[in-house]
Design a protein around this motif. Structure first.
Motif, PDB file in Angstrom:
ATOM      1  N   GLU A   1      31.891  38.714  47.102  1.00  0.00           N
ATOM      2  CA  GLU A   1      30.819  38.165  46.129  1.00  0.00           C
ATOM      3  C   GLU A   1      29.842  38.592  46.224  1.00  0.00           C
ATOM      4  OE1 GLU A   1      30.894  33.834  45.440  1.00  0.00           O
ATOM      5  OE2 GLU A   1      32.826  33.638  46.054  1.00  0.00           O
ATOM      6  N   TYR A   2      29.076  39.587  45.642  1.00  0.00           N
ATOM      7  CA  TYR A   2      27.722  40.024  45.709  1.00  0.00           C
ATOM      8  C   TYR A   2      27.498  40.994  44.622  1.00  0.00           C
ATOM      9  CZ  TYR A   2      28.965  45.144  46.929  1.00  0.00           C
ATOM     10  OH  TYR A   2      29.421  46.280  46.449  1.00  0.00           O
ATOM     11  N   SER A   3      28.276  41.408  44.001  1.00  0.00           N
ATOM     12  CA  SER A   3      27.887  42.596  42.999  1.00  0.00           C
ATOM     13  C   SER A   3      27.932  42.232  41.492  1.00  0.00           C
ATOM     14  CB  SER A   3      29.129  43.654  43.084  1.00  0.00           C
ATOM     15  OG  SER A   3      29.119  44.524  41.958  1.00  0.00           O
ATOM     16  N   ARG A   4      27.085  42.674  40.702  1.00  0.00           N
ATOM     17  CA  ARG A   4      27.162  42.132  39.340  1.00  0.00           C
ATOM     18  C   ARG A   4      28.393  42.654  38.582  1.00  0.00           C
ATOM     19  NH1 ARG A   4      21.497  41.312  36.251  1.00  0.00           N
ATOM     20  NH2 ARG A   4      20.245  40.690  37.891  1.00  0.00           N
ATOM     21  N   ILE A   5      28.859  43.921  39.052  1.00  0.00           N
ATOM     22  CA  ILE A   5      29.690  44.504  38.215  1.00  0.00           C
ATOM     23  C   ILE A   5      31.033  43.691  38.405  1.00  0.00           C
ATOM     24  CG2 ILE A   5      31.516  46.521  38.629  1.00  0.00           C
ATOM     25  CD1 ILE A   5      29.105  48.280  38.771  1.00  0.00           C
ATOM     26  N   SER A   6      31.463  43.178  39.821  1.00  0.00           N
ATOM     27  CA  SER A   6      32.566  42.393  39.907  1.00  0.00           C
ATOM     28  C   SER A   6      32.369  41.025  38.882  1.00  0.00           C
ATOM     29  CB  SER A   6      32.900  42.192  41.178  1.00  0.00           C
ATOM     30  OG  SER A   6      31.861  41.547  42.088  1.00  0.00           O
ATOM     31  N   ALA A   7      31.151  40.586  39.363  1.00  0.00           N
ATOM     32  CA  ALA A   7      30.911  39.257  38.620  1.00  0.00           C
ATOM     33  C   ALA A   7      31.053  39.026  37.184  1.00  0.00           C
ATOM     34  CB  ALA A   7      29.606  38.709  39.033  1.00  0.00           C
ATOM     35  N   THR A   8      30.780  40.223  36.470  1.00  0.00           N
ATOM     36  CA  THR A   8      30.638  40.361  35.283  1.00  0.00           C
ATOM     37  C   THR A   8      32.132  40.704  34.603  1.00  0.00           C
ATOM     38  OG1 THR A   8      28.461  41.364  34.902  1.00  0.00           O
ATOM     39  CG2 THR A   8      29.985  41.907  33.292  1.00  0.00           C
ATOM     40  N   ALA A   9      32.982  41.483  35.273  1.00  0.00           N
ATOM     41  CA  ALA A   9      34.195  41.593  35.030  1.00  0.00           C
ATOM     42  C   ALA A   9      34.932  40.182  35.112  1.00  0.00           C
ATOM     43  CB  ALA A   9      35.158  42.806  35.950  1.00  0.00           C
ATOM     44  N   LEU A  10      34.933  39.511  36.185  1.00  0.00           N
ATOM     45  CA  LEU A  10      35.614  38.273  36.352  1.00  0.00           C
ATOM     46  C   LEU A  10      35.011  37.369  35.312  1.00  0.00           C
ATOM     47  CD1 LEU A  10      35.267  38.075  40.372  1.00  0.00           C
ATOM     48  CD2 LEU A  10      37.705  38.194  38.907  1.00  0.00           C
ATOM     49  N   ALA A  11      33.921  37.217  35.021  1.00  0.00           N
ATOM     50  CA  ALA A  11      33.393  36.419  34.051  1.00  0.00           C
ATOM     51  C   ALA A  11      34.041  36.663  32.562  1.00  0.00           C
ATOM     52  CB  ALA A  11      31.813  36.318  33.882  1.00  0.00           C
ATOM     53  N   ILE A  12      34.114  37.827  32.223  1.00  0.00           N
ATOM     54  CA  ILE A  12      34.693  38.274  30.940  1.00  0.00           C
ATOM     55  C   ILE A  12      36.064  37.866  31.143  1.00  0.00           C
ATOM     56  CG2 ILE A  12      35.593  40.278  29.863  1.00  0.00           C
ATOM     57  CD1 ILE A  12      32.947  41.856  30.287  1.00  0.00           C
ATOM     58  N   ARG A  13      36.805  38.085  32.068  1.00  0.00           N
ATOM     59  CA  ARG A  13      38.387  37.716  32.170  1.00  0.00           C
ATOM     60  C   ARG A  13      38.430  36.139  32.083  1.00  0.00           C
ATOM     61  NH1 ARG A  13      42.783  39.069  30.143  1.00  0.00           N
ATOM     62  NH2 ARG A  13      44.651  38.896  31.416  1.00  0.00           N
ATOM     63  N   ALA A  14      37.759  35.363  32.781  1.00  0.00           N
ATOM     64  CA  ALA A  14      37.783  33.945  32.740  1.00  0.00           C
ATOM     65  C   ALA A  14      37.608  33.485  31.223  1.00  0.00           C
ATOM     66  CB  ALA A  14      36.733  33.269  33.748  1.00  0.00           C
ATOM     67  N   MET A  15      36.460  33.996  30.665  1.00  0.00           N
ATOM     68  CA  MET A  15      36.184  33.658  29.022  1.00  0.00           C
ATOM     69  C   MET A  15      37.363  34.122  28.077  1.00  0.00           C
ATOM     70  SD  MET A  15      32.175  34.399  28.899  1.00  0.00           S
ATOM     71  CE  MET A  15      31.910  33.408  27.184  1.00  0.00           C
ATOM     72  N   GLN A  16      37.949  35.006  28.629  1.00  0.00           N
ATOM     73  CA  GLN A  16      39.283  35.403  27.864  1.00  0.00           C
ATOM     74  C   GLN A  16      40.433  34.462  28.130  1.00  0.00           C
ATOM     75  OE1 GLN A  16      39.748  39.429  29.011  1.00  0.00           O
ATOM     76  NE2 GLN A  16      39.007  40.429  27.369  1.00  0.00           N
ATOM     77  N   LEU A  17      40.447  34.229  29.219  1.00  0.00           N
ATOM     78  CA  LEU A  17      41.709  33.112  29.548  1.00  0.00           C
ATOM     79  C   LEU A  17      41.401  31.590  29.160  1.00  0.00           C
ATOM     80  CD1 LEU A  17      42.253  34.463  33.170  1.00  0.00           C
ATOM     81  CD2 LEU A  17      43.843  34.821  31.106  1.00  0.00           C
ATOM     82  N   TYR A  18      40.328  31.383  29.224  1.00  0.00           N
ATOM     83  CA  TYR A  18      40.082  29.781  29.052  1.00  0.00           C
ATOM     84  C   TYR A  18      38.878  29.681  28.162  1.00  0.00           C
ATOM     85  CZ  TYR A  18      43.405  29.261  32.890  1.00  0.00           C
ATOM     86  OH  TYR A  18      44.473  29.126  33.616  1.00  0.00           O
ATOM     87  N   GLY A  19      38.436  30.558  27.261  1.00  0.00           N
ATOM     88  CA  GLY A  19      37.255  30.073  26.232  1.00  0.00           C
ATOM     89  C   GLY A  19      37.760  29.128  25.289  1.00  0.00           C
ATOM     90  N   LEU A  20      36.772  28.082  24.934  1.00  0.00           N
ATOM     91  CA  LEU A  20      37.013  26.996  24.020  1.00  0.00           C
ATOM     92  C   LEU A  20      37.315  27.539  22.748  1.00  0.00           C
ATOM     93  CD1 LEU A  20      35.291  26.029  26.490  1.00  0.00           C
ATOM     94  CD2 LEU A  20      35.090  23.793  25.094  1.00  0.00           C
ATOM     95  N   PRO A  21      38.409  27.036  22.184  1.00  0.00           N
ATOM     96  CA  PRO A  21      38.625  27.601  20.651  1.00  0.00           C
ATOM     97  C   PRO A  21      37.291  27.281  19.574  1.00  0.00           C
ATOM     98  CG  PRO A  21      40.197  25.993  21.222  1.00  0.00           C
ATOM     99  CD  PRO A  21      39.525  26.290  22.607  1.00  0.00           C
TER     100      PRO A  21
END
Length: 719
Positions: A538-558
């Motif tokens: 946990e320190y990089s914007r790149i990993s943070a952004t990639a993980l955030a994108i994936r989280a929203m794909q998996l669990y974004g509210l309809p």
């Protein structure tokens, strides 16, 4: 049992259609979740909890009471008809209609919501299990049209949940909703149980300055603080929104107030984020008049590797030799310790008189000794007085390939997974926390093991998912109120989501709160930041952004699908233009590009970048000056296979597998030395390697995934 999301007051929650099927298993008390939640700390906080924890006393119910419950279950768990231990209260029954209305709101189905509201006038203010009304749900989970619909049916605009939150607070990230609620008389001065106000919450959303100005124009108090010392200016400063910072300062915000983390004023948080414009705005309005804040900000900017921020703070009078409150490290020491150390920052600090011989008071470290933790580098050479950049030795491709057998890979993977599953529960019991390095990465390994026929302890796997979900649930209300205590650092929440997704955990109110928090942390440039600085996890914007994108794909509210799609696209654009500085950056950029479906040429280019950085020994180094390690190698192979489509039979992949097999310890682990600043009390989690155990656990998880990807799927006879 409310904290565990369990209700025992009515039959329908214990044995009926609304009960968890594992809660009470008639005749089998030892297998019943109810009993296990009363005695097994590995499943979460012992229920019912006692606050504060009584020293030396056993938590939870008396043993005699637990034995009575066990006997009741073992004797058939009979529940007399008509018996209710508590009433839901007038207008609050969470019946089928209430659940249907909440579901329609979450899905953004205005037609069904309107039909339900028309059929039953009492529904508009009915309460769910959290004491929240449909209007509150619309404020969080749906659009302004849904809010308007509920208001038209007479929704109580100022009702407060049992956490003290109102609809205006929960809708504070959306101007259109806020405007509707204010027009109906929503109270500006309402405070939740943790001191959050509509203005404090609104300021926690980057780009939400229009809403903030509206609330201020209506009379919102500018200098309110929550129970953690957070101010609206603190929130805006840490999110890099200079327009909001200006608006708040113009409205009278105190530029030195707020301590959302010990000693961290708006100036220090702005330095943490690294936005020069925000820093300049704060400094222009007097934030630098408090010298300790100015000096601490310099250390923070140096630790984060922001040259522009360091230069500006030095110009405004920051002292390059003032130790920060964190381990008494000077700005030069932090710059040398930065995961992606910037040679120019080190040069600038030295030129301004920074003392290269200064030592940390707690550990005796110097700038040079800290730099050496990152291996042989230009910073090390500069501090040694031998300036010059040492390039990483070029990789020789096409060398003789080591043949590794499927049996050897399977044995190694099973040994690693067994160790990870054994230690995860111990970590939770001793820390009280769910961690990406223990639970989330292990979930990825468990999911991969099932695909490849590798043995899995399914009972432990289920329990750890339960623990993860319940842990997130304890932060749900603070997520909805956008409180940073505990915070929702993008990598942390992203890892939670990826781990839960790997185990096919379904979307629910728990994941909804997590995504609301994560979506609200996107920066104006489309990226997500990691407030915690624990490299390489946990320190990089790149990993943070990639993980955030994936989280929203998996669990974004309809109900917010269109909004989230725009956010994901902005994140993808930022990720496509980002410049990786480490192996984990390359791996997560590759994963992120693949998750959002970017064109094949971009994905291929990132695959090639990773392949070119493979070392002669078959492994990968996190940084050019470091040796190969299992974390960088496992993550690189995971990305190359899962996102890059690299076949496990490819020579490069096989060489990586061979490296992992050669370096695995007999207990199934891999040892990686930590490079994170130690700020948490040390304890033994059961995982080997002492002070390096947490990064070693993450490395072991990714290495196990990489090994299992080299196995054929659907092996006959898999357990």
């Amino acid at each position: 049992m409310q904290m565990a999301d369990l209700r025992l007051d009515q039959r329908r929650f214990v044995l009926g259609d609304e009960a968890d099927p594992d809660l009470v298993k008639a005749g089998k008390s030892a297998e019943s979740l109810l009993i296990r939640r009363l005695v097994d700390a590995k499943l979460g906080l012992i229920m019912p909890p006692t606050f504060p924890f009584p020293p030396g006393e056993k938590l939870g119910l008396p043993e005699a009471t637990i034995q009575v419950l066990k006997s009741w279950i073992d004797q058939g768990a009979q529940w007399p008809d008509g018996l209710a231990l508590a009433s839901d209260g007038a207008g609050s029954a969470e019946n089928a209609k209430v659940r249907a209305l909440v579901a329609a709101i979450r899905e953004g189905n205005h037609k069904i919501a309107a039909e339900l509201l028309s059929s039953d006038k009492e529904l508009v203010d009915a309460l769910d299990r959290y004491g929240q009304t449909p209007l509150m749900h619309a404020g969080v989970y749906s659009d302004a049209a849904m809010v308007k619909l509920l208001l038209a049916h007479g929704a109580d605009v100022n009702f407060a949940s049992r956490d003290g939150a109102t609809a205006l607070m929960l809708a504070a990230g959306d101007f259109d909703k806020v405007e509707l609620l204010l027009a109906r008389g929503a109270k500006l001065d309402a405070k939740s149980n943790i001191g959050r106000t509509p203005l404090l919450i609104a300021a926690a959303f980057p780009g939400n300055v229009k809403t903030v100005r509206l609330l201020l124009a209506q009379g919102a108090k500018i200098n309110d603080q929550d129970k953690f010392g957070e101010t609206c200016l603190t929130s805006a400063s840490k999110r890099g929104d200079v327009e909001m910072v200006k608006a708040l300062i113009e409205a009278g915000a105190d530029v030195t107030a707020g301590a959302s983390w010990p000693g961290q004023s708006p100036l220090i948080w702005a330095a943490e984020e690294g936005n020069r414009e925000t820093l300049a705005c704060l400094l222009d309005h007097g934030a630098g008049k408090v010298q300790p804040h100015l000096d601490f900000a310099l250390s923070t900017a140096a630790r984060r590797g922001s040259l522009a921020a360091v230069r500006l703070l030095m110009e405004r009078g920051a002292n390059p030799n003032t130790p920060s409150p964190l381990s008494e490290y000077t700005p030069l020491m932090w710059a040398a310790y930065c995961e992606v150390a910037d040679l120019e920052i080190v040069r600038l600090l030295l030129a301004k008189g920074a003392d290269p011989k200064a030592k940390g008071s707690d550990d005796g470290e110097t700038a040079l000794s800290l730099a050496k933790r990152r291996g042989s580098s230009a910073v090390v050479e500069l501090l040694e007085g031998k300036p010059g950049v040492r390039g990483q030795e070029s990789v020789v491709r096409g060398q003789e390939q080591e043949v590794v057998s499927e049996e050897r890979i399977r044995t190694a993977a099973e040994k690693s997974l067994e160790l990870l599953q054994k230690c995860g529960p111990t970590f939770f019991v001793k820390s009280g926390c769910v961690a990406c390095h223990q639970q989330s990465v292990t979930s990825l390994a468990v999911a991969e093991a099932r695909k490849r026929g590798v043995k899995v302890d399914e009972k432990t796997a289920r329990e750890q998912i339960h623990v993860t979900a319940q842990f997130i649930k304890t932060t749900r209300e603070r997520f909805l109120e956008r409180s940073d205590h505990p915070g929702g650092s993008a990598p942390t929440v992203g890892y939670f989501a990826v781990g839960l997704g790997a185990e096919n955990y379904p979307p629910d109110e728990i994941t909804d709160g997590m995504i609301i928090e994560l979506a609200g942390r996107q920066q104006l440039d489309g990226s997500w930041t990691a407030f915690s600085h624990r490299p390489p996890l946990e320190y990089s914007r790149i990993s943070a952004t990639a993980l955030a994108i994936r989280a929203m794909q998996l669990y974004g509210l309809p109900g917010l699908k269109a909004k989230y799609e725009k956010q994901i696209e902005r994140g993808a654009e930022w990720l496509a233009a980002a410049q990786p500085a480490a192996t984990s950056d390359h791996a997560f950029r590759l994963l992120g590009l693949a998750w959002v479906g970017r064109d094949a040429a971009q994905v291929k280019a990132e695959v090639n970048s990773l392949l070119k950085s493979q070392n002669k020994d078959g492994g990968w180094s996190e940084q050019p000056g470091l040796d190969s390690d299992a974390y960088a190698t496992g993550l690189a192979l995971y990305g190359l296979s899962a996102a890059g489509g690299l076949a496990s039979t490819d020579q490069a992949y096989q060489r990586g597998v061979a490296y992992l097999l050669r370096t695995q310890h007999a207990d199934g682990s891999w040892h990686v030395k930590t490079r994170s600043f130690a700020f948490q009390p040390y304890f033994e989690s059961g995982f080997p390697h002492g002070h390096d155990q947490w990064i070693s656990a993450a490395a072991t998880g990714f290495a196990a995934v990489a090994l299992m990807q080299a196995l054929p799927p659907n092996v006959q006879g898999a357990q």
